[in-house]
Design a protein around this motif. Structure first.
Motif, PDB file in Angstrom:
ATOM      1  N   ASP A   1      12.693   2.734   0.956  1.00 23.28           N
ATOM      2  CA  ASP A   1      12.939   4.011   0.173  1.00 23.28           C
ATOM      3  C   ASP A   1      11.525   4.704   0.277  1.00 23.28           C
ATOM      4  O   ASP A   1      11.405   5.639  -0.637  1.00 23.28           O
ATOM      5  CB  ASP A   1      13.472   3.878  -1.001  1.00 23.28           C
ATOM      6  CG  ASP A   1      14.665   3.485  -1.003  1.00 23.28           C
ATOM      7  OD1 ASP A   1      15.607   3.677  -0.025  1.00 23.28           O
ATOM      8  OD2 ASP A   1      15.449   3.032  -2.090  1.00 23.28           O
ATOM      9  N   HIS A   2      10.793   4.765   1.113  1.00 22.16           N
ATOM     10  CA  HIS A   2       9.340   5.324   1.315  1.00 22.16           C
ATOM     11  C   HIS A   2       9.591   6.810   1.009  1.00 22.16           C
ATOM     12  O   HIS A   2       8.797   7.457   0.372  1.00 22.16           O
ATOM     13  CB  HIS A   2       8.560   4.972   2.492  1.00 22.16           C
ATOM     14  CG  HIS A   2       7.745   5.775   3.338  1.00 22.16           C
ATOM     15  ND1 HIS A   2       6.459   6.115   2.520  1.00 22.16           N
ATOM     16  CD2 HIS A   2       7.772   6.922   4.198  1.00 22.16           C
ATOM     17  CE1 HIS A   2       5.805   7.175   3.281  1.00 22.16           C
ATOM     18  NE2 HIS A   2       6.631   7.668   4.218  1.00 22.16           N
ATOM     19  N   ALA A   3      10.634   7.473   1.800  1.00 23.88           N
ATOM     20  CA  ALA A   3      10.806   8.827   2.003  1.00 23.88           C
ATOM     21  C   ALA A   3      11.277   9.507   0.636  1.00 23.88           C
ATOM     22  O   ALA A   3      11.297  10.531   0.291  1.00 23.88           O
ATOM     23  CB  ALA A   3      11.581   9.180   3.088  1.00 23.88           C
TER      24      ALA A   3
ATOM     25  N   ALA B   1       2.508   8.765   1.057  1.00 22.32           N
ATOM     26  CA  ALA B   1       2.254   9.091   2.387  1.00 22.32           C
ATOM     27  C   ALA B   1       1.731   7.869   3.130  1.00 22.32           C
ATOM     28  O   ALA B   1       0.976   7.956   3.998  1.00 22.32           O
ATOM     29  CB  ALA B   1       0.903  10.109   2.274  1.00 22.32           C
ATOM     30  N   GLU B   2       2.373   6.682   2.786  1.00 26.66           N
ATOM     31  CA  GLU B   2       2.093   5.776   3.502  1.00 26.66           C
ATOM     32  C   GLU B   2       3.378   4.882   3.582  1.00 26.66           C
ATOM     33  O   GLU B   2       4.051   4.568   2.543  1.00 26.66           O
ATOM     34  CB  GLU B   2       1.097   4.741   2.687  1.00 26.66           C
ATOM     35  CG  GLU B   2       0.401   3.510   3.468  1.00 26.66           C
ATOM     36  CD  GLU B   2      -0.622   3.989   4.625  1.00 26.66           C
ATOM     37  OE1 GLU B   2      -1.240   4.608   4.099  1.00 26.66           O
ATOM     38  OE2 GLU B   2      -0.376   3.595   5.784  1.00 26.66           O
ATOM     39  N   ILE B   3       3.817   4.416   4.865  1.00 25.75           N
ATOM     40  CA  ILE B   3       4.907   3.853   5.052  1.00 25.75           C
ATOM     41  C   ILE B   3       5.136   2.635   4.182  1.00 25.75           C
ATOM     42  O   ILE B   3       4.187   1.664   4.461  1.00 25.75           O
ATOM     43  CB  ILE B   3       5.420   3.617   6.590  1.00 25.75           C
ATOM     44  CG1 ILE B   3       5.449   4.790   7.339  1.00 25.75           C
ATOM     45  CG2 ILE B   3       6.278   2.501   6.668  1.00 25.75           C
ATOM     46  CD1 ILE B   3       7.038   5.332   7.290  1.00 25.75           C
ATOM     47  N   CYS B   4       5.905   2.558   3.392  1.00 22.40           N
ATOM     48  CA  CYS B   4       5.813   1.440   2.348  1.00 22.40           C
ATOM     49  C   CYS B   4       7.301   0.549   2.298  1.00 22.40           C
ATOM     50  O   CYS B   4       7.430  -0.143   1.294  1.00 22.40           O
ATOM     51  CB  CYS B   4       5.432   1.702   1.026  1.00 22.40           C
ATOM     52  SG  CYS B   4       6.407   3.403   0.316  1.00 22.40           S
ATOM     53  N   GLY B   5       8.338   0.916   3.132  1.00 22.56           N
ATOM     54  CA  GLY B   5       9.480   0.219   2.913  1.00 22.56           C
ATOM     55  C   GLY B   5      10.480   1.266   3.071  1.00 22.56           C
ATOM     56  O   GLY B   5      10.540   2.231   3.184  1.00 22.56           O
TER      57      GLY B   5
ATOM     58  N   ILE C   1       0.909  -1.080  -0.123  1.00 24.46           N
ATOM     59  CA  ILE C   1      -0.149  -0.021  -0.096  1.00 24.46           C
ATOM     60  C   ILE C   1       0.924   1.207   0.034  1.00 24.46           C
ATOM     61  O   ILE C   1       1.834   1.297   0.936  1.00 24.46           O
ATOM     62  CB  ILE C   1      -0.791   0.013   1.202  1.00 24.46           C
ATOM     63  CG1 ILE C   1      -1.770  -1.274   1.226  1.00 24.46           C
ATOM     64  CG2 ILE C   1      -1.800   1.207   1.242  1.00 24.46           C
ATOM     65  CD1 ILE C   1      -2.950  -1.380   2.492  1.00 24.46           C
ATOM     66  N   HIS C   2       0.776   2.031  -1.052  1.00 19.93           N
ATOM     67  CA  HIS C   2       1.178   3.488  -1.043  1.00 19.93           C
ATOM     68  C   HIS C   2       0.048   4.353  -0.566  1.00 19.93           C
ATOM     69  O   HIS C   2      -1.027   4.249  -0.909  1.00 19.93           O
ATOM     70  CB  HIS C   2       2.100   3.612  -2.288  1.00 19.93           C
ATOM     71  CG  HIS C   2       3.104   2.580  -2.711  1.00 19.93           C
ATOM     72  ND1 HIS C   2       4.441   2.627  -2.234  1.00 19.93           N
ATOM     73  CD2 HIS C   2       3.087   1.114  -3.172  1.00 19.93           C
ATOM     74  CE1 HIS C   2       4.963   1.338  -2.553  1.00 19.93           C
ATOM     75  NE2 HIS C   2       4.249   0.597  -3.169  1.00 19.93           N
ATOM     76  N   SER C   3       0.639   5.702  -0.786  1.00 21.88           N
ATOM     77  CA  SER C   3      -0.645   6.801  -0.850  1.00 21.88           C
ATOM     78  C   SER C   3       0.030   7.992  -1.803  1.00 21.88           C
ATOM     79  O   SER C   3       1.131   8.406  -1.519  1.00 21.88           O
ATOM     80  CB  SER C   3      -0.758   7.074   0.589  1.00 21.88           C
ATOM     81  OG  SER C   3      -1.846   7.922   0.593  1.00 21.88           O
TER      82      SER C   3
HETATM   83 CU1  CUA Z   1       5.316   4.313  -1.077  1.00 26.47          CU
HETATM   84 CU2  CUA Z   1       5.614   4.868   0.871  1.00 26.47          CU
END
Ligand code: CUA
Length: 342
Positions: A209-211, A203-207, A166-168
């Motif tokens: 390199d999320h940032a 805007a969703e923690i996804c691993g 899940i991403h945002s």
């Molecule tokens: Cu994709 Cu956080």
């Protein structure tokens, strides 16, 4: 009575001071409003700020006033007065907040209806999140892009999905936000009103390199957008390897695979094609077309020694066509340092 008047005066003074400050600085507290939707969101946010400023004044005033007016004097050692209940007050502090909350619910529902309403000629852009990349497809023109380019004053529906976790999707200047959920398509409607360059964030923690899961968003005058579309639709002039480079960029391959020999997350593509590669199970394999394609489609199968922690999405088969794969192989082959390899 003296105390009631004193507290009321304090509440009015603090509320007016807070409202004056809010009226002056609201626009500095929020990002630029760059979409029709942002005006609705900011109006709602502004109204809440004013209510919250009053509540702040209410609480702070009673506290400050009591600290000063009801301070224990020297020699005063008895208990304070005992209060039981005040029915009028209790009904008021139940009914008034209930009314305020219901008012915001009705206004908010109306705004939600306004900002999600489709217009007849909206443009569709399919947005696909993956670790850690955004990909944008324009089905009306048959083009794909690593940047989201949008014409000004045209409603666009972003059909948002993901191929792994899940991403945002969030562009602060547009205000609205939508989750990208694997296996589902969520619509998000945006009508940009300001030309300029923005950034979409995840805007969703996804691993890991999320940032850094960012992509450029450009809002253009309609004529400039058409020029861009025409340039994208024109047949590629540079041959298959150049087409492969574009595909690698659009799909985020280059976020993990360098083309200069450095190690990011996965093995570098420089000088890979035609080399003999040592796998994690100890076996050796020649990096030919079959190996490259299998590594794209089934990243968990032939794992290179030293890269056992595989984080590559396993379903690029659903995104890449056979021509895409061919172009990618040609691009990787063009980075070969082998003399005799094609
Ligand atoms: Cu994709 Cu956080």
């Amino acid at each position: 009575m003296k105390h009631i008047l004193g507290v009321t005066a304090l509440i009015v003074a603090i509320t007016l001071a807070a409202w004056t400050w809010l009226g002056r600085s609201f626009d500095q507290l929020v990002p630029l409003r760059a979409s029709e939707e942002s005006f609705f969101i900011d109006r709602l946010l502004g109204m809440q700020f004013y209510v919250i400023a009053f509540l702040f004044a209410l609480i702070i005033s009673f506290m400050l006033y009591s600290i000063i007016a009801f301070r224990r004097k020297p020699g005063e050692n008895g208990d304070g007065d005992y209060f039981h209940s005040n029915t009028t007050l209790e009904i008021m502090w139940t009914v008034v907040p209930l009314g305020v909350v219901l008012y915001f619910a009705v206004v908010g529902a109306g705004y939600l209806g306004d900002i999600t309403a489709p217009e007849p000629n909206e443009m569709v852009v399919q947005v696909t999140g993956s670790q850690w990349n955004w990909r944008f497809d324009y089905p009306r023109f048959g083009i794909s892009s690593a940047e989201l380019n949008l014409p000004k004053n045209q409603q666009t529906v972003l059909e948002i999905s993901s191929i792994d976790v899940i991403h945002s999707f969030w562009v602060p200047e547009f205000r609205v936000k939508q989750d990208a959920v694997p296996g589902m398509v969520h619509p998000l409607r945006i009508t940009p009103t300001e030309t300029g360059a923005y950034v979409v964030r995840c805007a969703e923690i996804c691993g890991k390199d999320h940032a850094y899961m960012l992509a450029n968003v450009n809002v253009m005058e309609p004529a400039d957008f058409e020029t861009w579309v025409r340039a994208q639709v024109a047949p590629p002039t540079g041959g298959l390897a150049d087409a492969g480079h574009d595909i690698a960029e659009i799909n985020g391959c280059l976020g993990c695979h360098s083309v200069d020999g450095s190690i990011i997350t996965g093995p570098s593509w420089l000088g890979l094609f035609g080399e003999t590669v040592q796998l994690a199970d100890g076996s050796m394999v020649v990096a030919d077309e079959a190996y490259v394609i299998n590594s794209i489609l089934n990243p968990g199968e032939q794992i290179v020694a030293g890269f056992e922690d595989v984080s590559m999405p396993a379903n690029f088969g659903a995104v890449l066509s056979e021509e895409d794969l061919e172009a990618l192989v040609a691009y990787i082959a063009s980075l070969s340092t082998h003399e005799s390899e094609e």
